[in-house]
Design a protein around this motif. Structure first.
Motif, PDB file in Angstrom:
ATOM      1  N   ASN A 117       0.818  -1.207   0.000  1.00 24.82           N
ATOM      2  CA  ASN A 117       0.000   0.000   0.000  1.00 24.82           C
ATOM      3  C   ASN A 117       0.857   1.264   0.000  1.00 24.82           C
ATOM      4  O   ASN A 117       0.570   2.217  -0.727  1.00 24.82           O
ATOM      5  N   ALA A 156       2.271   1.727  -3.403  1.00 22.58           N
ATOM      6  CA  ALA A 156       1.230   2.075  -4.372  1.00 22.58           C
ATOM      7  C   ALA A 156       0.788   3.531  -4.208  1.00 22.58           C
ATOM      8  O   ALA A 156       0.518   4.212  -5.199  1.00 22.58           O
ATOM      9  N   THR A 157       0.718   4.005  -2.977  1.00 23.24           N
ATOM     10  CA  THR A 157       0.279   5.376  -2.767  1.00 23.24           C
ATOM     11  C   THR A 157       1.373   6.381  -3.099  1.00 23.24           C
ATOM     12  O   THR A 157       1.069   7.511  -3.470  1.00 23.24           O
ATOM     13  N   GLU A 172       3.271   6.077  -5.588  1.00 25.05           N
ATOM     14  CA  GLU A 172       3.204   6.096  -7.045  1.00 25.05           C
ATOM     15  C   GLU A 172       4.561   6.308  -7.718  1.00 25.05           C
ATOM     16  O   GLU A 172       4.666   6.959  -8.742  1.00 25.05           O
ATOM     17  N   ASN A 197      -5.191  -2.249  -6.127  1.00 28.70           N
ATOM     18  CA  ASN A 197      -6.170  -1.168  -6.034  1.00 28.70           C
ATOM     19  C   ASN A 197      -7.121  -1.386  -4.861  1.00 28.70           C
ATOM     20  O   ASN A 197      -7.503  -0.431  -4.184  1.00 28.70           O
ATOM     21  N   LYS A 237      -5.321  -0.390  -1.689  1.00 32.02           N
ATOM     22  CA  LYS A 237      -5.277   1.075  -1.578  1.00 32.02           C
ATOM     23  C   LYS A 237      -6.604   1.630  -1.088  1.00 32.02           C
ATOM     24  O   LYS A 237      -6.645   2.490  -0.211  1.00 32.02           O
ATOM     25  N   ARG A 238      -7.696   1.112  -1.650  1.00 36.86           N
ATOM     26  CA  ARG A 238      -9.027   1.593  -1.288  1.00 36.86           C
ATOM     27  C   ARG A 238      -9.350   1.273   0.173  1.00 36.86           C
ATOM     28  O   ARG A 238      -9.878   2.106   0.888  1.00 36.86           O
ATOM     29  N   SER A 252      -7.315   3.461   2.651  1.00 35.45           N
ATOM     30  CA  SER A 252      -7.552   4.900   2.644  1.00 35.45           C
ATOM     31  C   SER A 252      -8.813   5.291   3.415  1.00 35.45           C
ATOM     32  O   SER A 252      -9.107   6.452   3.560  1.00 35.45           O
TER      33      SER A 252
END
Length: 50
Positions: free
Chosen positions: A17, A20-21, A23, A42, A45-46, A49
């Motif tokens: 995570n 991924a965040t 980027e 994804n 990440k969702r 968050s």
């Protein structure tokens, strides 16, 4: 017979995570690096968050 999925530790999920965040790499590169599907990244990440 039902196929069982992989179970990931909280540390692994947090590590993916964070990457991924930030980027620094695109989702497809992270998926290859960690042997996951892009949709799994994804979803992580969702969920994190919230």
């Amino acid at each position: 017979m039902k196929k069982e999925g992989k179970n990931f530790s909280a540390n692994f999920k947090e590590k993916v995570n964070i990457e991924a965040t930030n980027e620094q790499e695109i989702i497809q590169e992270l998926a290859i690096k960690y042997e996951l599907y892009p949709t799994q990244i994804n979803t992580l990440k969702r969920k994190c968050s919230r």
